[in-house]
Design an enzyme around this catalytic site. Structure first.
Site, PDB file in Angstrom:
ATOM      1  N   SER A 187      -4.597  -7.632 -10.277  1.00 30.96           N
ATOM      2  CA  SER A 187      -4.533  -7.512 -11.726  1.00 30.96           C
ATOM      3  C   SER A 187      -3.130  -7.082 -12.124  1.00 30.96           C
ATOM      4  O   SER A 187      -2.260  -6.890 -11.273  1.00 30.96           O
ATOM      5  CB  SER A 187      -5.545  -6.477 -12.217  1.00 30.96           C
ATOM      6  OG  SER A 187      -5.056  -5.184 -11.905  1.00 30.96           O
ATOM      7  N   LYS A 188      -2.933  -6.924 -13.412  1.00 26.73           N
ATOM      8  CA  LYS A 188      -1.605  -6.572 -13.935  1.00 26.73           C
ATOM      9  C   LYS A 188      -1.038  -5.300 -13.301  1.00 26.73           C
ATOM     10  O   LYS A 188       0.169  -5.129 -13.236  1.00 26.73           O
ATOM     11  CB  LYS A 188      -1.684  -6.377 -15.442  1.00 26.73           C
ATOM     12  CG  LYS A 188      -1.582  -7.680 -16.188  1.00 26.73           C
ATOM     13  CD  LYS A 188      -1.415  -7.419 -17.666  1.00 26.73           C
ATOM     14  CE  LYS A 188      -1.557  -8.705 -18.450  1.00 26.73           C
ATOM     15  NZ  LYS A 188      -2.074  -8.493 -19.780  1.00 26.73           N
ATOM     16  N   ARG A 189      -1.951  -4.409 -12.891  1.00 23.41           N
ATOM     17  CA  ARG A 189      -1.482  -3.175 -12.264  1.00 23.41           C
ATOM     18  C   ARG A 189      -0.578  -3.470 -11.071  1.00 23.41           C
ATOM     19  O   ARG A 189       0.256  -2.658 -10.680  1.00 23.41           O
ATOM     20  CB  ARG A 189      -2.660  -2.361 -11.720  1.00 23.41           C
ATOM     21  CG  ARG A 189      -3.539  -1.695 -12.738  1.00 23.41           C
ATOM     22  CD  ARG A 189      -4.590  -0.835 -12.048  1.00 23.41           C
ATOM     23  NE  ARG A 189      -5.328  -1.580 -11.029  1.00 23.41           N
ATOM     24  CZ  ARG A 189      -5.294  -1.321  -9.736  1.00 23.41           C
ATOM     25  NH1 ARG A 189      -4.573  -0.323  -9.271  1.00 23.41           N
ATOM     26  NH2 ARG A 189      -5.995  -2.037  -8.883  1.00 23.41           N
TER      27      ARG A 189
END
Ligand code: GLU
Length: 469
Positions: free
Chosen positions: A244-246
């Site tokens: 994910s964006k993390r």
């Protein structure tokens, strides 16, 4: 259309950028179908009016183009096919396999919340299925959704990657086919379209497995054959949690902007969840197509490793021709007007030939090799310390005179000249090579000095050495 034709589809929802996982799904469909000489269909699942955007559709298309994924049919837009979904939803109403639900989304939300407070999970309780008489009269002018009446039976399907999968009807809520605003839900529109577009293989992410029993039920209710199904393993971040964006950049666009090559990104994505030849990782698109098969797709989640992708990019740059790299750079607006030296393509090609093995990303040429396009504006301070002595300055001055007299300015000739000169002055060649490198590049490391001098040319070389002195 021949019945035997293999047909796959990529069916993105245009609600954001093109996630690496979606790109991998598109790529596997593409590799599979090009290998089988079938057809690739593009379908935009844009029935969620609140979340779908034109920008997102454009980004998805450009990401596909960038990766070299082209389609044979489409794009079909589900938003333009609403009448078709109506027709089939009403068929199911008529046959009693679906029913009207007058509960508004707000009422449902409310019931969900109340149950949640009690620690229970909401599943639609078939309230509207049982409506009649007065109760029905009260609500029948409201907008209604059409819900599928899920039979309480075993639902089975075979997955080409994961084997046999079963669900129980009781676990599944009577899901909505058409919403109150007349738009279809994903599970319904997807089935209708896959059927009407004669899709033979549905290849998509494993996160869709919970949707599949619902879709299987719709196929059966409409008397249609279920296409072959293949659910691809998830992609995890380096910490083994869903990517994910993390984890940093997760879109094709982002990698394109950073200067990754389409061929390297496609190659890397292809390896995320499938194996190709033993002990080999670098492939071009043709080879990926040749070697791909669903048998080679793993059940195990794949781990996205940005460092490996970098490595892959470097490998692709090494094997790529200078012409091709030059074209990609030009597409990125390089070299722009910010550089003081006007360069043509021939010049750029010469530079690339010398440095391409040293590039990891396309834009490294800007960061690490800008001296080919403008004189250095500063010199490495440590390097500089070493040449503050008079002797070297004097020798460089004399050497410049020698260089100035040269008729030929080629690498071998320059090397020969410099070495001879050093010998005649009782110097070691490197006592001259190092300061000249600093003069030309501002750095203490660079590609071969003589090759560099040849590319920069006599005038520029002499100018930079003089400036340095
Ligand atoms: N629109 C869905 C998605 O983007 C398509 C899933 C499917 O391939 O059926 O996830």
């Amino acid at each position: 259309m021949k019945k035997t034709e293999i047909r796959v589809r990529f069916a993105p929802s245009p609600t954001g950028f093109m996630h690496i996982g979606n790109a991998r799904t598109a790529l596997y469909n593409f590799l599979f179908v090009r290998n089988k000489k079938g057809k690739f269909i593009l379908r935009v699942e844009d029935t969620d009016v609140d979340r779908s955007t034109k920008e997102s559709t454009d980004v998805i298309f450009s990401s596909l183009h960038f990766l070299g994924i082209d389609w044979d049919e489409g794009p079909y837009f589900q938003s333009e096919r609403l009448d078709i979904y109506h027709e089939y939803a009403h068929k199911l109403l008529l046959s009693g396999q679906a029913y009207k639900c007058y509960c508004s989304p707000e009422e449902i939300e409310d019931r969900k919340r109340k149950l949640k407070e009690k620690g229970r999970v909401f599943k639609y309780d078939r309230y509207c299925l049982k409506l009649n008489g007065e109760e029905l009269d009260k609500v029948k002018d409201r907008p209604f959704a059409i819900r599928f009446l899920v039979p309480y039976e075993k639902i089975y399907f075979h997955d080409l990657i994961r084997g046999d999968i079963t669900f129980q009807g009781e676990e599944i809520e009577d899901f909505v086919l058409l919403r109150g605003d007349r738009t279809p839900t994903y599970n319904f529109a997807c089935v209708v379209d896959d059927y009407l577009l004669n899709i033979t293989h549905v290849i998509r992410g494993e996160d869709h497995i919970p949707n599949t029993p619902k879709q299987v039920l719709v196929y059966k209710a409409l008397g249609w054959e279920v296409p072959l199904l293949a659910h691809l393993p998830m992609i995890l971040g380096p910490d083994h949690i869903k990517l994910s964006k993390r984890h940093g950049a997760t879109s094709v666009e982002a990698y394109r902007e950073m200067g990754y090559l389409p061929s390297a990104l496609a190659n890397y994505l292809a390896l995320l969840g499938a194996s190709f030849e033993p002990d080999r990782e670098v492939y071009n698109m043709e080879e990926l197509i040749r070697f791909f098969s669903l048998d080679r797709v793993s059940k195990k989640a794949a781990v996205f490793d940005p460092e490996k992708l970098k490595w892959m990019n470097k490998e692709h740059l090494k094997i790529m021709g200078e012409e091709e790299i030059a074209s990609l750079l030009e597409l990125r607006g390089f070299p722009g007007k910010e550089y003081s030296r006007a360069v043509d393509r021939t010049y750029l090609l010469k530079v690339l030939k010398l440095i391409k093995e040293r590039l990891t990303l396309l834009d490294d040429i800007k960061k690490e090799f800008s001296y080919f396009f403008q004189a250095p504006t500063s010199y490495d301070p440590i390097g500089l310390e070493n040449y503050k002595n008079e002797r070297i300055r004097k020798e460089l001055n004399l050497l410049v005179e020698v260089l100035n007299e040269l008729e030929e300015f080629t690498a071998p000739f320059l090397e020969d000249t410099l070495r001879r000169y050093a010998e005649s002055r009782d110097l070691k060649a490197r006592e001259l090579i190092h300061p000249i490198r600093l003069a030309l590049t501002g750095k203490t490391v660079s590609p071969g000095l003589f090759e560099m001098m040849e590319i920069l040319g006599k005038e520029e070389t002499i100018l930079r050495i003089r400036l340095f002195i």
